[in-house]
Design an enzyme around this catalytic site. Structure first.
Site, PDB file in Angstrom:
ATOM      1  N   TYR A  54      39.993  31.170  11.614  1.00 55.62           N
ATOM      2  CA  TYR A  54      38.556  31.198  11.949  1.00 55.62           C
ATOM      3  C   TYR A  54      38.106  29.864  12.553  1.00 55.62           C
ATOM      4  O   TYR A  54      37.001  29.748  13.044  1.00 55.62           O
ATOM      5  CB  TYR A  54      37.684  31.502  10.722  1.00 55.62           C
ATOM      6  CG  TYR A  54      37.936  32.833  10.042  1.00 55.62           C
ATOM      7  CD1 TYR A  54      38.787  33.786  10.590  1.00 55.62           C
ATOM      8  CD2 TYR A  54      37.328  33.143   8.828  1.00 55.62           C
ATOM      9  CE1 TYR A  54      39.031  34.994   9.951  1.00 55.62           C
ATOM     10  CE2 TYR A  54      37.559  34.350   8.192  1.00 55.62           C
ATOM     11  CZ  TYR A  54      38.411  35.265   8.748  1.00 55.62           C
ATOM     12  OH  TYR A  54      38.636  36.452   8.109  1.00 55.62           O
ATOM     13  N   HIS A 111      47.217  36.413   5.552  1.00 53.91           N
ATOM     14  CA  HIS A 111      46.165  37.088   6.307  1.00 53.91           C
ATOM     15  C   HIS A 111      46.605  38.455   6.843  1.00 53.91           C
ATOM     16  O   HIS A 111      45.858  39.419   6.811  1.00 53.91           O
ATOM     17  CB  HIS A 111      45.753  36.169   7.461  1.00 53.91           C
ATOM     18  CG  HIS A 111      44.385  36.408   7.973  1.00 53.91           C
ATOM     19  ND1 HIS A 111      43.675  35.439   8.634  1.00 53.91           N
ATOM     20  CD2 HIS A 111      43.580  37.493   7.953  1.00 53.91           C
ATOM     21  CE1 HIS A 111      42.492  35.918   8.978  1.00 53.91           C
ATOM     22  NE2 HIS A 111      42.414  37.164   8.579  1.00 53.91           N
TER      23      HIS A 111
HETATM   24  N1  LIG Z   1      41.248  39.580   6.236  1.00 47.84           N
HETATM   25  C1  LIG Z   1      40.918  39.972   7.445  1.00 47.84           C
HETATM   26  O1  LIG Z   1      41.759  40.343   8.265  1.00 47.84           O
HETATM   27  C2  LIG Z   1      39.469  39.979   7.821  1.00 47.84           C
HETATM   28  C3  LIG Z   1      39.047  40.630   9.002  1.00 47.84           C
HETATM   29  C4  LIG Z   1      37.687  40.633   9.301  1.00 47.84           C
HETATM   30  C5  LIG Z   1      36.791  40.021   8.438  1.00 47.84           C
HETATM   31  N2  LIG Z   1      37.227  39.380   7.305  1.00 47.84           N
HETATM   32  C6  LIG Z   1      36.296  38.681   6.400  1.00 47.84           C
HETATM   33  O2  LIG Z   1      35.243  39.548   6.019  1.00 47.84           O
HETATM   34  C7  LIG Z   1      33.988  39.017   6.443  1.00 47.84           C
HETATM   35  C8  LIG Z   1      33.024  40.132   6.768  1.00 47.84           C
HETATM   36  O3  LIG Z   1      33.540  40.993   7.752  1.00 47.84           O
HETATM   37  P1  LIG Z   1      32.925  41.104   9.232  1.00 47.84           P
HETATM   38  O4  LIG Z   1      32.589  39.755   9.719  1.00 47.84           O
HETATM   39  O5  LIG Z   1      33.866  41.919  10.025  1.00 47.84           O
HETATM   40  O6  LIG Z   1      31.662  41.944   9.116  1.00 47.84           O
HETATM   41  P2  LIG Z   1      30.486  42.667   8.340  1.00 47.84           P
HETATM   42  O7  LIG Z   1      30.020  41.902   7.167  1.00 47.84           O
HETATM   43  O8  LIG Z   1      30.913  44.081   8.194  1.00 47.84           O
HETATM   44  O9  LIG Z   1      29.398  42.634   9.503  1.00 47.84           O
HETATM   45  C9  LIG Z   1      28.966  41.438  10.074  1.00 47.84           C
HETATM   46  C10 LIG Z   1      28.017  41.775  11.216  1.00 47.84           C
HETATM   47  O10 LIG Z   1      26.889  42.465  10.703  1.00 47.84           O
HETATM   48  C11 LIG Z   1      25.696  41.756  11.020  1.00 47.84           C
HETATM   49  N3  LIG Z   1      24.842  41.814   9.822  1.00 47.84           N
HETATM   50  C12 LIG Z   1      25.078  41.273   8.615  1.00 47.84           C
HETATM   51  N4  LIG Z   1      24.099  41.546   7.746  1.00 47.84           N
HETATM   52  C13 LIG Z   1      23.194  42.304   8.435  1.00 47.84           C
HETATM   53  C14 LIG Z   1      21.954  42.888   8.081  1.00 47.84           C
HETATM   54  N5  LIG Z   1      21.458  42.786   6.860  1.00 47.84           N
HETATM   55  N6  LIG Z   1      21.293  43.586   9.049  1.00 47.84           N
HETATM   56  C15 LIG Z   1      21.795  43.713  10.297  1.00 47.84           C
HETATM   57  N7  LIG Z   1      22.978  43.177  10.679  1.00 47.84           N
HETATM   58  C16 LIG Z   1      23.663  42.472   9.757  1.00 47.84           C
HETATM   59  C17 LIG Z   1      26.125  40.341  11.339  1.00 47.84           C
HETATM   60  O11 LIG Z   1      25.270  39.755  12.300  1.00 47.84           O
HETATM   61  P3  LIG Z   1      24.540  38.333  12.032  1.00 47.84           P
HETATM   62  O12 LIG Z   1      25.615  37.333  11.765  1.00 47.84           O
HETATM   63  O13 LIG Z   1      23.805  38.100  13.305  1.00 47.84           O
HETATM   64  O14 LIG Z   1      23.624  38.552  10.852  1.00 47.84           O
HETATM   65  C18 LIG Z   1      27.515  40.564  11.921  1.00 47.84           C
HETATM   66  O15 LIG Z   1      27.433  40.884  13.289  1.00 47.84           O
HETATM   67  C19 LIG Z   1      34.382  38.092   7.600  1.00 47.84           C
HETATM   68  O16 LIG Z   1      33.403  37.110   7.899  1.00 47.84           O
HETATM   69  C20 LIG Z   1      35.663  37.488   7.075  1.00 47.84           C
HETATM   70  O17 LIG Z   1      35.393  36.452   6.132  1.00 47.84           O
HETATM   71  C21 LIG Z   1      38.550  39.360   6.993  1.00 47.84           C
END
Ligand SMILES: NC(=O)c1ccc[n+]([C@@H]2O[C@H](COP(=O)([O-])OP(=O)(O)OC[C@H]3O[C@@H](n4cnc5c(N)ncnc54)[C@H](OP(=O)(O)O)[C@@H]3O)[C@@H](O)[C@H]2O)c1
Length: 291
Positions: A54, A111
């Site tokens: 990241y 990861h």
């Molecule tokens: N292990 C892996 O391979 C892997 C892969 C992907 C992710 N992850 C981890 O999991 C975390 C979360 O997953 P993710 O980043 O894919 O996504 P997520 O939490 O499913 O969605 C994030 C998105 O939703 C928006 N959002 C968040 N809260 C909101 C709300 N209340 N209303 C409207 N939109 C909202 C955010 O925009 P804004 O930022 O503009 O609010 C962002 O674009 C990552 O940050 C990472 O730490 C791990």
């Protein structure tokens, strides 16, 4: 009842991991990342999830140090690809720790399995040695499927403590959840909001809006609470302080069996990220490069 941001799941070795945490994937701007982590800690989050890939471990570390929250109250996760040798895994761990400015880590994950490189068993052995040395409190994997978890068990004699995978109402992973539960592996979800796309799908809104109205919550809050009420630790991402706070306002209600049954009907296998099952089938949505 999971009733606060400090409520925690107990991992196989007794370490307590908060049920809800903030992830910082794609927050590459350093100030934006610091602001997000600072806002999260200020409203009570105690779990922060980053990764080598990241490229924001330094910013996370700065925010952790300036927050004024005792180190032992914060649960910090970072990750390294499973395509690394034993030696490289040890040295990359030390590099991550230095970038974070921490003396120990709470959770270190492989990861991705990267099965074509066939190194994840030796990389996991390195994590076991880091655990033994007291440099990390818990270890696990991410994006692993049962065959890969079984291989670690067969060759190293243990199951990972955590498996972090994509999970949301369209990709509920019942088989994987049961597999992990039976082996003492805590399932942890990422992309609980389907990487932000979830509420855009009309079919999803039709099921989730009535549940949201019933509790006076948003669809997003229902999706986050659903993870906890189905026994899954959850990492959500927002770079927006107001949304970071809203997403944590899920501790004054719990879904009932009817809600969970209604949400079960949304499970159609759609997912955002490539996973190890994709060797035998296409990703339904889009693919983001693995890190
Ligand atoms: N292990 C892996 O391979 C892997 C892969 C992907 C992710 N992850 C981890 O999991 C975390 C979360 O997953 P993710 O980043 O894919 O996504 P997520 O939490 O499913 O969605 C994030 C998105 O939703 C928006 N959002 C968040 N809260 C909101 C709300 N209340 N209303 C409207 N939109 C909202 C955010 O925009 P804004 O930022 O503009 O609010 C962002 O674009 C990552 O940050 C990472 O730490 C791990």
């Amino acid at each position: 009842m999971i009733n606060s941001l400090q409520s925690a799941a107990t991992l196989a070795n007794g370490v307590r991991m908060p049920w809800l945490g903030l992830g910082v994937f794609k927050i590459t701007d350093s100030d934006e990342c610091k602001n997000a982590v600072t806002a999260a800690l200020a409203c009570g989050y105690r779990s922060i999830d980053t990764a080598l890939g990241y490229r924001n471990e330094e910013a996370v570390g700065e925010a952790l140090r300036s927050a004024g929250v005792p180190r032992e109250e914060i649960f910090v996760t970072t990750k390294l690809s499973g395509g690394n040798s034993y030696e490289r895994a040890i040295s990359e761990f030390e590099n991550s720790l230095e970038r974070l400015g921490l003396e120990y880590l709470d959770l270190y994950l492989l990861h991705w399995p990267r099965p074509h490189e066939d190194k994840y068993v030796e990389a996991y052995r390195a994590l076991m040695d880091l655990l033994k040395a007291g440099k990390v409190r818990a270890i696990g994997v991410s994006n692993f499927v049962p065959d890969q978890l079984n291989r670690i068990h067969r060759e190293l004699g243990v199951f990972p403590m955590v498996n972090q995978v994509e999970r949301h109402p369209h990709y509920q992973r019942h088989d994987l959840r049961r597999f992990c539960e039976a082996r003492g592996i805590q399932l942890e979800c990422y992309s609980p909001l389907m990487n932000g796309q979830l509420a855009d799908l009309p079919k999803t809104r039709a099921v989730l809006q009535p549940i949201a109205d019933k509790y006076g919550k948003s669809i997003y809050q229902i999706c986050l609470r659903w993870q906890l009420d189905t026994g899954v630790v959850c990492i959500n991402k927002s770079a927006n302080p107001a949304r970071i706070r809203q997403n944590a306002d899920i501790f004054d209600f719990a879904l009932d069996a009817d809600d969970i049954a209604a949400i079960a009907a949304l499970d159609d296998g759609q997912h955002v990220f490539r996973d190890s099952y994709d060797d035998v089938g296409p990703v339904v949505h889009f693919t983001i490069e693995e890190v």
